[in-house]
Write a protein that holds these residues in place. Structure first.
Motif, short mmCIF file in Angstrom:
data_model
loop_
_atom_site.label_atom_id
_atom_site.label_comp_id
_atom_site.label_asym_id
_atom_site.label_seq_id
_atom_site.Cartn_x
_atom_site.Cartn_y
_atom_site.Cartn_z
N SER A 1 29.96 -7.13 4.05
CA SER A 1 29.89 -6.71 5.44
C SER A 1 31.20 -6.04 5.87
O SER A 1 31.18 -5.02 6.59
CB SER A 1 29.59 -7.91 6.33
OG SER A 1 29.54 -7.53 7.68
N ALA A 2 32.33 -6.57 5.42
CA ALA A 2 33.63 -5.97 5.74
C ALA A 2 33.74 -4.58 5.14
O ALA A 2 34.22 -3.65 5.79
CB ALA A 2 34.77 -6.86 5.24
N LEU A 3 33.27 -4.40 3.90
CA LEU A 3 33.28 -3.06 3.29
C LEU A 3 32.37 -2.10 4.04
O LEU A 3 32.71 -0.92 4.21
CB LEU A 3 32.87 -3.14 1.82
CG LEU A 3 33.92 -3.67 0.86
CD1 LEU A 3 33.34 -3.81 -0.53
CD2 LEU A 3 35.15 -2.78 0.84
N ASP A 4 31.23 -2.59 4.51
CA ASP A 4 30.33 -1.75 5.31
C ASP A 4 31.01 -1.32 6.61
O ASP A 4 30.92 -0.16 7.01
CB ASP A 4 29.03 -2.47 5.62
CG ASP A 4 28.15 -2.66 4.39
OD1 ASP A 4 28.36 -1.96 3.38
OD2 ASP A 4 27.24 -3.54 4.45
N ARG A 5 31.72 -2.25 7.26
CA ARG A 5 32.44 -1.91 8.50
C ARG A 5 33.56 -0.92 8.22
O ARG A 5 33.80 0.01 8.99
CB ARG A 5 32.99 -3.17 9.16
CG ARG A 5 31.94 -3.98 9.89
CD ARG A 5 32.56 -5.04 10.80
NE ARG A 5 33.58 -5.85 10.17
CZ ARG A 5 33.37 -7.01 9.54
NH1 ARG A 5 32.15 -7.50 9.46
NH2 ARG A 5 34.37 -7.68 9.02
N LEU A 6 34.26 -1.11 7.10
CA LEU A 6 35.31 -0.16 6.71
C LEU A 6 34.72 1.23 6.52
O LEU A 6 35.28 2.23 6.98
CB LEU A 6 36.02 -0.64 5.44
CG LEU A 6 37.09 0.29 4.88
CD1 LEU A 6 38.19 0.55 5.91
CD2 LEU A 6 37.67 -0.28 3.60
N SER A 7 33.59 1.31 5.86
CA SER A 7 32.92 2.59 5.65
C SER A 7 32.56 3.24 6.99
O SER A 7 32.77 4.44 7.18
CB SER A 7 31.67 2.40 4.80
OG SER A 7 31.03 3.64 4.58
N GLU A 8 32.04 2.46 7.92
CA GLU A 8 31.71 2.98 9.25
C GLU A 8 32.95 3.47 9.96
O GLU A 8 32.93 4.53 10.61
CB GLU A 8 31.03 1.89 10.08
CG GLU A 8 29.64 1.52 9.59
CD GLU A 8 29.10 0.27 10.27
OE1 GLU A 8 29.69 -0.19 11.27
OE2 GLU A 8 28.09 -0.26 9.78
N ASN A 9 34.05 2.72 9.86
CA ASN A 9 35.30 3.14 10.50
C ASN A 9 35.81 4.45 9.91
O ASN A 9 36.30 5.31 10.63
CB ASN A 9 36.36 2.05 10.35
CG ASN A 9 36.04 0.79 11.12
OD1 ASN A 9 35.19 0.79 12.01
ND2 ASN A 9 36.71 -0.29 10.77
N LEU A 10 35.72 4.59 8.59
CA LEU A 10 36.15 5.84 7.94
C LEU A 10 35.30 7.01 8.41
O LEU A 10 35.81 8.11 8.64
CB LEU A 10 36.07 5.70 6.42
CG LEU A 10 37.07 4.77 5.76
CD1 LEU A 10 36.75 4.61 4.27
CD2 LEU A 10 38.49 5.24 5.96
N ALA A 11 34.01 6.78 8.56
CA ALA A 11 33.11 7.85 8.98
C ALA A 11 33.41 8.32 10.40
O ALA A 11 33.18 9.48 10.74
CB ALA A 11 31.66 7.39 8.86
N LYS A 12 33.94 7.44 11.23
CA LYS A 12 34.26 7.77 12.62
C LYS A 12 35.66 8.38 12.79
O LYS A 12 36.01 8.83 13.86
CB LYS A 12 34.17 6.52 13.49
CG LYS A 12 32.78 5.95 13.61
CD LYS A 12 32.82 4.66 14.41
CE LYS A 12 31.49 3.95 14.38
NZ LYS A 12 31.58 2.62 15.01
N ALA A 13 36.45 8.34 11.73
CA ALA A 13 37.84 8.82 11.79
C ALA A 13 37.88 10.31 12.11
O ALA A 13 36.96 11.06 11.80
CB ALA A 13 38.54 8.54 10.47
N GLU A 14 38.98 10.71 12.73
CA GLU A 14 39.18 12.12 13.10
C GLU A 14 40.55 12.59 12.62
O GLU A 14 41.41 11.79 12.29
CB GLU A 14 39.05 12.28 14.61
CG GLU A 14 37.68 11.94 15.14
CD GLU A 14 37.60 12.06 16.65
OE1 GLU A 14 38.62 12.38 17.29
OE2 GLU A 14 36.51 11.83 17.19
N GLY A 15 40.75 13.88 12.61
CA GLY A 15 42.05 14.48 12.30
C GLY A 15 42.53 14.16 10.90
O GLY A 15 41.79 14.25 9.93
#
Length: 115
Positions: A9-23
């Protein structure tokens, strides 16, 4: 001790956070590399691919995989969960040896923007 499900679940959240990253963070996450995250206290490794700014195709394998990923993380399950939740700072965990990151120098230079 974190469970396999909590780590996944933590890896899934990390993946979601990376997908939302900008710049700069988005460009750092845009690598296309094989990725592994070894959870030492559970004696498992999550293996997948960092591509298109996400962690994809993640599978769980017992122990250490035969094939080395291009980007390799090693840590305890509780540390993975704490990192993703923001309770543990990556630089401090890495500096103290709680987290190990191995990759080619060029990849490390790009990944530092995420840290």
């Amino acid at each position: 001790m974190a469970t396999i499900e909590e780590c996944r679940s933590a890896l899934d959240r990390l993946s979601e956070n990376l997908a939302k990253a900008e710049g700069d963070m988005r460009s750092a996450a845009a690598l296309d590399r094989s990725l592994s995250c070894r959870i030492t206290d559970l004696d498992i490794t999550f293996v997948g691919r960092l591509a298109d700014g996400r962690i994809q195709d993640v599978v769980t394998v017992p122990g250490t995989p035969d094939e080395r990923a291009q980007i390799r993380l090693t840590m305890a399950g509780d540390d993975l969960v704490a990192l993703v939740e923001g309770r543990l700072h990556f630089a401090k965990a890495w500096g103290s040896g709680r987290v190990k990151l191995e990759a080619a120098l060029r990849d490390l230079l790009r990944l530092r923007k995420l840290l």
